[in-house]
Write an enzyme that holds these catalytic residues in place. Structure first.
Site, PDB file in Angstrom:
ATOM      1  N   PHE A  48      15.667 -32.726  12.649  1.00  0.00           N
ATOM      2  CA  PHE A  48      14.369 -32.098  13.020  1.00  0.00           C
ATOM      3  C   PHE A  48      14.498 -30.675  11.294  1.00  0.00           C
ATOM      4  O   PHE A  48      15.071 -29.869  11.857  1.00  0.00           O
ATOM      5  CB  PHE A  48      14.217 -31.150  14.188  1.00  0.00           C
ATOM      6  CG  PHE A  48      14.530 -31.768  15.187  1.00  0.00           C
ATOM      7  CD1 PHE A  48      13.232 -32.301  16.043  1.00  0.00           C
ATOM      8  CD2 PHE A  48      15.851 -32.022  15.606  1.00  0.00           C
ATOM      9  CE1 PHE A  48      13.395 -33.667  16.768  1.00  0.00           C
ATOM     10  CE2 PHE A  48      15.655 -33.387  16.673  1.00  0.00           C
ATOM     11  CZ  PHE A  48      14.833 -33.280  17.206  1.00  0.00           C
ATOM     12  N   ASP A  49      12.815 -30.658  10.406  1.00  0.00           N
ATOM     13  CA  ASP A  49      12.479 -29.433  10.652  1.00  0.00           C
ATOM     14  C   ASP A  49      12.200 -27.964  11.443  1.00  0.00           C
ATOM     15  O   ASP A  49      12.445 -29.078  13.050  1.00  0.00           O
ATOM     16  CB  ASP A  49      11.454 -30.298  10.330  1.00  0.00           C
ATOM     17  CG  ASP A  49      10.295 -28.328   9.168  1.00  0.00           C
ATOM     18  OD1 ASP A  49      11.311 -27.864   8.515  1.00  0.00           O
ATOM     19  OD2 ASP A  49       9.570 -28.033   9.221  1.00  0.00           O
ATOM     20  N   LEU A  50      12.388 -27.330  11.371  1.00  0.00           N
ATOM     21  CA  LEU A  50      12.194 -25.967  11.975  1.00  0.00           C
ATOM     22  C   LEU A  50      10.536 -25.514  11.762  1.00  0.00           C
ATOM     23  O   LEU A  50       9.987 -25.724  13.155  1.00  0.00           O
ATOM     24  CB  LEU A  50      13.433 -24.981  11.348  1.00  0.00           C
ATOM     25  CG  LEU A  50      13.542 -23.950  12.357  1.00  0.00           C
ATOM     26  CD1 LEU A  50      13.561 -24.671  13.630  1.00  0.00           C
ATOM     27  CD2 LEU A  50      14.393 -23.192  12.156  1.00  0.00           C
ATOM     28  N   ASP A  51      10.438 -25.103  10.877  1.00  0.00           N
ATOM     29  CA  ASP A  51       9.828 -24.455  11.281  1.00  0.00           C
ATOM     30  C   ASP A  51       8.057 -25.397  11.295  1.00  0.00           C
ATOM     31  O   ASP A  51       7.690 -25.999  10.764  1.00  0.00           O
ATOM     32  CB  ASP A  51       8.442 -23.366  10.073  1.00  0.00           C
ATOM     33  CG  ASP A  51       9.645 -22.316   9.526  1.00  0.00           C
ATOM     34  OD1 ASP A  51       9.570 -21.576  10.689  1.00  0.00           O
ATOM     35  OD2 ASP A  51      10.443 -22.301   8.829  1.00  0.00           O
ATOM     36  N   MET A  76      12.248 -35.556  11.259  1.00  0.00           N
ATOM     37  CA  MET A  76      10.516 -35.694  11.491  1.00  0.00           C
ATOM     38  C   MET A  76      10.176 -34.357  11.979  1.00  0.00           C
ATOM     39  O   MET A  76      11.047 -33.048  11.132  1.00  0.00           O
ATOM     40  CB  MET A  76      10.487 -35.987  13.235  1.00  0.00           C
ATOM     41  CG  MET A  76      11.257 -35.348  13.975  1.00  0.00           C
ATOM     42  SD  MET A  76      11.462 -35.227  15.586  1.00  0.00           S
ATOM     43  CE  MET A  76      12.206 -37.206  15.979  1.00  0.00           C
TER      44      MET A  76
END
Length: 215
Positions: free
Chosen positions: A8-11, A161
């Site tokens: 996963f991306d974070l922000d 994602m």
């Protein structure tokens, strides 16, 4: 081959930090007397902060920009950082079903770990790849490939994602399944222009998408 590793991306993907990011940039631009252009600035989210600092403050002033950003971001972090609705429940479901999970972000490790620790996301993650961990950053594939290297997971079994075109490009270049999410920075049409394998409009749709790769 079935997907069992989800990165996963974070922000803008796991955490709703975009209001904090925008507010921090506004303060830095004001203090440094840099003209503010919301659309232009926010389109850079997903790139390393040092690169954004150089773009808008220039080579000579970018250290000042970086330091000011970190200062203001930290001051309001806890007040303005929260998970998107359903995020923790989704991570719990994935973990209980045996998926291996990780984060790939362009944030510094210190800031990323503060956010995921504060929100309780860290307990679900096997790895967190931050800006210091690679030389080339998103949209290059290196951060995604670094996470898979640490997890000893083949690209054929992985998905990445995020809410940015940079995330989609990094996933595609790494050879993993690319999934765009529509609740973050980018509009659906902007993500579609990068031709992701899937578009996610709500967390409830993720399990069916992943299961489709197993059938």
């Amino acid at each position: 081959m079935a997907i069992n590793t989800v990165l996963f991306d974070l922000d803008g993907t796991l955490i709703d930090s975009l209001p904090l990011i925008r507010r921090t940039y506004e303060k830095v631009f004001e203090e440094m007397n840099i003209p503010w252009g919301d659309a232009q600035v926010m389109k850079h989210i997903g790139l390393p902060l040092v690169d954004i600092a150089k773009t808008f403050a220039g080579e000579a002033r970018h250290p000042e920009f970086f330091k000011l950003y970190q200062h203001h971001y930290a001051l309001e972090h806890d007040e303005l950082t929260k998970p998107f609705p359903g995020t923790l429940e989704m991570l719990e479901t994935l973990k209980s079903r045996g998926f291996r999970l990780g984060i790939v972000t362009s944030k510094t490790r210190q800031v990323a770990l503060r956010s995921i620790g504060f929100l309780g996301i860290d307990r679900y993650m096997e790895v967190t790849v931050a800006v210091e961990d690679v030389t080339r950053h998103k949209p290059q594939p290196d951060p995604v490939l670094k996470a898979l290297e640490l997890m000893q997971a083949p690209v054929e079994t992985a998905a990445y994602m995020g809410d940015s075109p940079f995330d989609i490009l990094a996933a595609k270049r790494a050879g993993v399944t690319s999934i765009g999410v529509t609740w973050g920075m980018s509009e659906r049409d902007e993500l579609l222009r990068r031709e992701p394998d899937r578009i996610l409009q709500q967390w409830e749709d993720l399990i069916p998408i992943l299961e489709a790769y197993s059938s």
